[in-house]
Each structure stands twice: as structure tokens, then as C-alpha cells.
Scaffold this motif. Structure first.
Motif, PDB file in Angstrom:
ATOM      1  N   ASN A  72      17.094  -1.967  -0.813  1.00 28.88           N
ATOM      2  CA  ASN A  72      16.792  -2.168   0.597  1.00 28.88           C
ATOM      3  C   ASN A  72      16.922  -0.837   1.309  1.00 28.88           C
ATOM      4  OD1 ASN A  72      16.619  -5.275   1.488  1.00 28.88           O
ATOM      5  ND2 ASN A  72      18.022  -5.094  -0.247  1.00 28.88           N
ATOM      6  N   ALA A  73      15.901  -0.477   2.071  1.00 25.67           N
ATOM      7  CA  ALA A  73      15.881   0.818   2.750  1.00 25.67           C
ATOM      8  C   ALA A  73      15.769   0.625   4.259  1.00 25.67           C
ATOM      9  CB  ALA A  73      14.713   1.659   2.250  1.00 25.67           C
ATOM     10  N   PRO A  74      16.323   1.548   5.027  1.00 24.93           N
ATOM     11  CA  PRO A  74      16.107   1.509   6.471  1.00 24.93           C
ATOM     12  C   PRO A  74      14.715   2.032   6.818  1.00 24.93           C
ATOM     13  CG  PRO A  74      17.413   3.427   5.890  1.00 24.93           C
ATOM     14  CD  PRO A  74      17.188   2.664   4.616  1.00 24.93           C
ATOM     15  N   VAL A  75      14.276   1.792   8.038  1.00 19.85           N
ATOM     16  CA  VAL A  75      12.993   2.333   8.482  1.00 19.85           C
ATOM     17  C   VAL A  75      13.081   3.851   8.518  1.00 19.85           C
ATOM     18  CG1 VAL A  75      12.273   0.307   9.803  1.00 19.85           C
ATOM     19  CG2 VAL A  75      13.695   2.051  10.890  1.00 19.85           C
ATOM     20  N   ALA A  76      11.944   4.505   8.260  1.00 23.70           N
ATOM     21  CA  ALA A  76      11.926   5.965   8.178  1.00 23.70           C
ATOM     22  C   ALA A  76      12.283   6.621   9.497  1.00 23.70           C
ATOM     23  CB  ALA A  76      10.553   6.436   7.696  1.00 23.70           C
ATOM     24  N   GLU A  77      12.062   5.907  10.601  1.00 19.41           N
ATOM     25  CA  GLU A  77      12.350   6.480  11.914  1.00 19.41           C
ATOM     26  C   GLU A  77      13.820   6.819  12.096  1.00 19.41           C
ATOM     27  OE1 GLU A  77       8.556   4.140  12.371  1.00 19.41           O
ATOM     28  OE2 GLU A  77      10.421   3.990  11.248  1.00 19.41           O
ATOM     29  N   ARG A  91       0.826  -1.206   0.000  1.00 25.87           N
ATOM     30  CA  ARG A  91       0.000   0.000   0.000  1.00 25.87           C
ATOM     31  C   ARG A  91       0.863   1.260   0.000  1.00 25.87           C
ATOM     32  NH1 ARG A  91      -4.946   2.141  -1.156  1.00 25.87           N
ATOM     33  NH2 ARG A  91      -6.003   0.376  -0.192  1.00 25.87           N
ATOM     34  N   ALA A  92       1.973   1.234   0.747  1.00 25.67           N
ATOM     35  CA  ALA A  92       2.856   2.398   0.783  1.00 25.67           C
ATOM     36  C   ALA A  92       3.415   2.705  -0.603  1.00 25.67           C
ATOM     37  CB  ALA A  92       3.988   2.163   1.779  1.00 25.67           C
ATOM     38  N   LEU A  93       3.843   1.670  -1.329  1.00 29.60           N
ATOM     39  CA  LEU A  93       4.363   1.892  -2.676  1.00 29.60           C
ATOM     40  C   LEU A  93       3.237   2.299  -3.633  1.00 29.60           C
ATOM     41  CD1 LEU A  93       7.087  -0.819  -3.318  1.00 29.60           C
ATOM     42  CD2 LEU A  93       7.279   1.429  -2.245  1.00 29.60           C
ATOM     43  N   TYR A  94       2.093   1.695  -3.493  1.00 29.43           N
ATOM     44  CA  TYR A  94       0.962   2.039  -4.358  1.00 29.43           C
ATOM     45  C   TYR A  94       0.608   3.518  -4.221  1.00 29.43           C
ATOM     46  CZ  TYR A  94      -3.753   2.090  -6.326  1.00 29.43           C
ATOM     47  OH  TYR A  94      -4.865   2.394  -7.070  1.00 29.43           O
ATOM     48  N   ALA A 114      11.626   3.959   1.993  1.00 25.81           N
ATOM     49  CA  ALA A 114      11.586   2.953   0.929  1.00 25.81           C
ATOM     50  C   ALA A 114      10.732   3.449  -0.227  1.00 25.81           C
ATOM     51  CB  ALA A 114      11.032   1.639   1.466  1.00 25.81           C
ATOM     52  N   ALA A 115       9.593   4.064   0.092  1.00 28.72           N
ATOM     53  CA  ALA A 115       8.714   4.581  -0.953  1.00 28.72           C
ATOM     54  C   ALA A 115       9.366   5.752  -1.686  1.00 28.72           C
ATOM     55  CB  ALA A 115       7.383   5.016  -0.332  1.00 28.72           C
ATOM     56  N   ARG A 116      10.050   6.615  -0.947  1.00 31.63           N
ATOM     57  CA  ARG A 116      10.712   7.769  -1.577  1.00 31.63           C
ATOM     58  C   ARG A 116      11.797   7.311  -2.539  1.00 31.63           C
ATOM     59  NH1 ARG A 116      15.050  11.468  -0.497  1.00 31.63           N
ATOM     60  NH2 ARG A 116      15.754  10.255   1.320  1.00 31.63           N
ATOM     61  N   ALA A 117      12.576   6.316  -2.134  1.00 36.00           N
ATOM     62  CA  ALA A 117      13.637   5.803  -3.000  1.00 36.00           C
ATOM     63  C   ALA A 117      13.054   5.134  -4.234  1.00 36.00           C
ATOM     64  CB  ALA A 117      14.512   4.816  -2.230  1.00 36.00           C
ATOM     65  N   THR A 118      11.963   4.398  -4.069  1.00 29.18           N
ATOM     66  CA  THR A 118      11.334   3.721  -5.200  1.00 29.18           C
ATOM     67  C   THR A 118      10.792   4.722  -6.201  1.00 29.18           C
ATOM     68  OG1 THR A 118      10.708   1.905  -3.715  1.00 29.18           O
ATOM     69  CG2 THR A 118       9.617   2.002  -5.855  1.00 29.18           C
ATOM     70  N   GLU A 119      10.105   5.730  -5.701  1.00 29.68           N
ATOM     71  CA  GLU A 119       9.581   6.776  -6.583  1.00 29.68           C
ATOM     72  C   GLU A 119      10.723   7.436  -7.365  1.00 29.68           C
ATOM     73  OE1 GLU A 119       6.860  10.838  -6.265  1.00 29.68           O
ATOM     74  OE2 GLU A 119       7.872  10.054  -4.488  1.00 29.68           O
ATOM     75  N   PHE A 120      11.809   7.741  -6.686  1.00 30.99           N
ATOM     76  CA  PHE A 120      12.960   8.379  -7.326  1.00 30.99           C
ATOM     77  C   PHE A 120      13.504   7.509  -8.457  1.00 30.99           C
ATOM     78  CE2 PHE A 120      17.530   9.055  -7.697  1.00 30.99           C
ATOM     79  CZ  PHE A 120      17.632  10.444  -7.761  1.00 30.99           C
ATOM     80  N   LEU A 121      13.670   6.222  -8.188  1.00 27.53           N
ATOM     81  CA  LEU A 121      14.257   5.327  -9.187  1.00 27.53           C
ATOM     82  C   LEU A 121      13.307   5.086 -10.364  1.00 27.53           C
ATOM     83  CD1 LEU A 121      15.930   2.794  -6.746  1.00 27.53           C
ATOM     84  CD2 LEU A 121      17.120   4.407  -8.258  1.00 27.53           C
TER      85      LEU A 121
END
Length: 263
Positions: A173-178, A20-23, A147-154
Motif C-alpha cells: 500500500n502506497a501513499p499518493v505521490a503528492e 495503466r500506471a503499473l503497466y 506506488a508504481a516506483r515501489a512495485t518496480e523496485f520489488l
């Protein structure tokens, strides 16, 4: 440039927070079709079914099958005009060479490469120790933000750059946003392997000791490896090719000739 047509799948299931986050993010940059497993299909690798049941879902299509099934069903039938496949976001990292073949998330991306469609597999590292399985960990949906920000960028930036002329797919692979805003490192999968097997009478416990070391921030992985990048708080991007490539081996040629001579 026209908006890309994106096939979104995963292995945690169509109801997962990571998908859902990526969607929610990718619908801002392209036309997204979701074709994802109806239920959790983690760690099934590239298992493929002979036929699968498909049903419509609010996000797209739910498949009674594996992540590889979803990619084939999507590219072969449900979304044949896809420009790029995105698999994820997985709850839990997919780091290290030995993990890649096990992962349903990565396998969905690998399957796309045989259709000559570029793909990105996306996972989020959660610092858990050996006594806590990923499926038992409650993750805040906002944790997927980096993770979503990096995916959108790529997805936005890689088309037309030549990235997918040399790489079949990207394993992200992304770290948690926290942990705060992340950088991005281009990496290679770590070759550090710390699986152990302990026998207790009629049972053998298989255990990957690297995860507890990662949770402590104490890992043997070198700079430039995917695992090191994530532990250091950056997004890891490994440009990879589909498995089972071959190279010329003179020693094997000699053995083949010897076998013929011995006939």
C-alpha cells in the motif's frame, strides 16, 4: 538475468488509471501480459466463475469475470510461463486484516499462490472521509507514481532473495505521490476494526469509521502496522501467506476424541 514474465491484473477494470500506471512502469523491467476484468470488480473477494468470456485488448486480454478469474485464466491458459503476478494498482487502500479477504486486488494475488507463483498486490491510499466513496473520487494519474516506483523496485529486487520462500505474496500500500517521496516499511496488517451498523427503520447502514480517522491522521494503529505506515507517508509492504492455514490445537483434539467416545 532474463527479464521476468509478469502477469498484470486488477479489480478496478482494464481501463483503470492504476493498472495503466503499473503497466507503463513494469514494461521497462519485464514482459508484461495484462489479463484484467473488463469492468470494475471491486470488493468481490475470491469469487470465481465457471466460465468467462475473453477478448483481446490493446494491453492484453479483457475478461468478463472477477480478479480471481483473471489470475486463473492467465496462469492456466493465457500466460502460463508467468514468473510473477502483480495485481493493481487499486484506487484505494487495502489495509487491515479484515479488509484482505474482501479485496479483489488482494484476492488476485492470493489466487496466484496456489499456482506456486509469487505475487504482489498493490493499492494506493487516498485520504477520503466517510462521505466520499473511492469510486467518486477523481485521481490524477500522476498520483500513482510512488506506488508504481515501489512495485518496480520489488519486482526487480525480490527474485533470488528468498523473500518468496517465506511469504506467498506481498500486500503493498502506497501513499499518493503528492505527499512526496516515500520510504518503505515492512509491516503486519492492522487488527484494529471499527465497523459499525446503524439501523434506521427498515435499513441498516454499515460504516467503517477507520477511514475518516485516517483522513484526519488520528488512528489507533501501532507502529509496525500497515495502516500506520501509510498514514505516516511510507509504502507499507506486508509479507503474507495464503489464507486458511492450520495449527495444532490440543483443545480441539480433545473435543474430537470426546465426540468419538460419545458415539
Amino acid at each position: 538475468m532474463d527479464e521476468p514474465s509478469i502477469l498484470l491484473t486488477n479489480d478496478d477494470g482494464i481501463e483503470s488509471a492504476g493498472l495503466r500506471a503499473l503497466y507503463d512502469t513494469l514494461t521497462d523491467v519485464g514482459d508484461v501480459t495484462v489479463v484484467a476484468p473488463a469492468v470494475d470488480q471491486s470488493a468481490v473477494g475470491r469469487s470465481l466463475s465457471h466460465d468467462v468470456t475473453v477478448r483481446e485488448h490493446d494491453l492484453g486480454y479483457a475478461i468478463e469475470g472477477t480478479p480471481a478469474d483473471c489470475t486463473v485464466a492467465g496462469l492456466g491458459s493465457l500466460a502460463p510461463d508467468t514468473d510473477i503476478v502483480v495485481a493493481g494498482c487499486n484506487q484505494g487502500a487495502n489495509l487491515g486484516s479484515y479488509v484482505l479477504g474482501r479485496s479483489g486486488t488482494v484476492s488476485a494475488a492470493v489466487e496466484a499462490t496456489f499456482f506456486d507463483v509469487p505475487a504482489i498486490s498493490v493499492s494506493m491510499y487516498i485520504p477520503v472521509r466517510d462521505d466520499a466513496a473511492y469510486e467518486d473520487v477523481q485521481v490524477d494519474p500522476e498520483s500513482y507514481a510512488e506506488a508504481a516506483r515501489a512495485t518496480e523496485f520489488l519486482v526487480e529486487r525480490t527474485p533470488g532473495t528468498g523473500v518468496f520462500e517465506d511469504a506467498d505474496y506481498l500486500n503493498v500500500n502506497a501513499p499518493v505521490a503528492e505527499w512526496g517521496p516515500a520510504g518503505m516499511q515492512v509491516t503486519v496488517p492492522s487488527d484494529v476494526y471499527q465497523m459499525t451498523a446503524t439501523r434506521d427503520e427498515g435499513a441498516i447502514q454499515l460504516h467503517d469509521r477507520i477511514w475518516e480517522r485516517m483522513a484526519e491522521g488520528d488512528i489507533p494503529d501501532p507502529e509496525g502496522s500497515d495502516r500506520r505506515a501509510v498514514v505516516d507517508g511510507d509504502v507499507s509492504v506486508s509479507p503474507l501467506t495464503a489464507p486458511h492455514t492450520t495449527e495444532h490445537h490440543e483443545e480441539l483434539d480433545a473435543l474430537a476424541e470426546a465426540f468419538r467416545d460419545a458415539a
